[in-house]
Design a protein around this motif. Structure first.
Motif, PDB file in Angstrom:
ATOM      1  N   UNK A  63       0.837  -1.200   0.000  1.00 25.80           N
ATOM      2  CA  UNK A  63       0.000   0.000   0.000  1.00 25.80           C
ATOM      3  C   UNK A  63       0.876   1.256   0.000  1.00 25.80           C
ATOM      4  N   UNK A  64       1.953   1.249   0.781  1.00 23.40           N
ATOM      5  CA  UNK A  64       2.865   2.379   0.843  1.00 23.40           C
ATOM      6  C   UNK A  64       3.519   2.620  -0.516  1.00 23.40           C
ATOM      7  N   UNK A  65       3.967   1.559  -1.168  1.00 23.14           N
ATOM      8  CA  UNK A  65       4.592   1.683  -2.487  1.00 23.14           C
ATOM      9  C   UNK A  65       3.576   2.195  -3.511  1.00 23.14           C
ATOM     10  N   UNK A  66       2.339   1.709  -3.437  1.00 25.44           N
ATOM     11  CA  UNK A  66       1.305   2.167  -4.375  1.00 25.44           C
ATOM     12  C   UNK A  66       1.026   3.655  -4.198  1.00 25.44           C
ATOM     13  N   UNK A  67       0.973   4.130  -2.949  1.00 24.82           N
ATOM     14  CA  UNK A  67       0.738   5.560  -2.704  1.00 24.82           C
ATOM     15  C   UNK A  67       1.902   6.383  -3.224  1.00 24.82           C
TER      16      UNK A  67
END
Length: 115
Positions: A63-67
């Motif tokens: 999720x962090x990488x996607x954001x």
């Protein structure tokens, strides 16, 4: 036959946005499935909790990488837009033209002052 669509009834968020409650419910459901599946496979509560914890870490990292990827894409688009308009200077109105009320008042009181 035709359907009348009232724009006020639509959701205020745009397509593609995900809010925290929606993310929290999805992540909790995913982790509950992983917990149940791992417990059914191994028969151990501790192994199921360990694998569920690791799955939570992987989900958070993803999720962090996607954001970060989405923010980087927005920044790139804004930079390209700025590069295209940087060659033409902005045409700003004069201070008296910004507010229509002041402009109207000055033009009525002093008709020869403003063009």
């Amino acid at each position: 036959m035709g359907e009348i669509v009232d724009d006020r009834m639509r959701s205020r968020r745009s397509v593609g946005q995900m809010y925290f409650p929606q993310f929290l419910v999805g992540m909790t459901a995913t982790l509950a499935v992983i917990l149940g599946w791992t417990y059914a496979s191994t028969g151990s509560v501790w192994a199921a909790l360990g694998w569920t914890f690791m799955a939570g870490v992987v989900l958070q990292a993803g999720y962090f990488v996607a954001v970060l990827w989405l923010v980087h894409g927005e920044t790139r688009v804004k930079d390209e837009a700025k590069a295209g308009t940087a060659s033409t200077p902005a045409e700003l109105p004069s201070p008296f033209e910004r507010d229509g009320i002041i402009h109207a008042l000055i033009s009525r009181l002093f008709p020869t002052l403003l063009p």
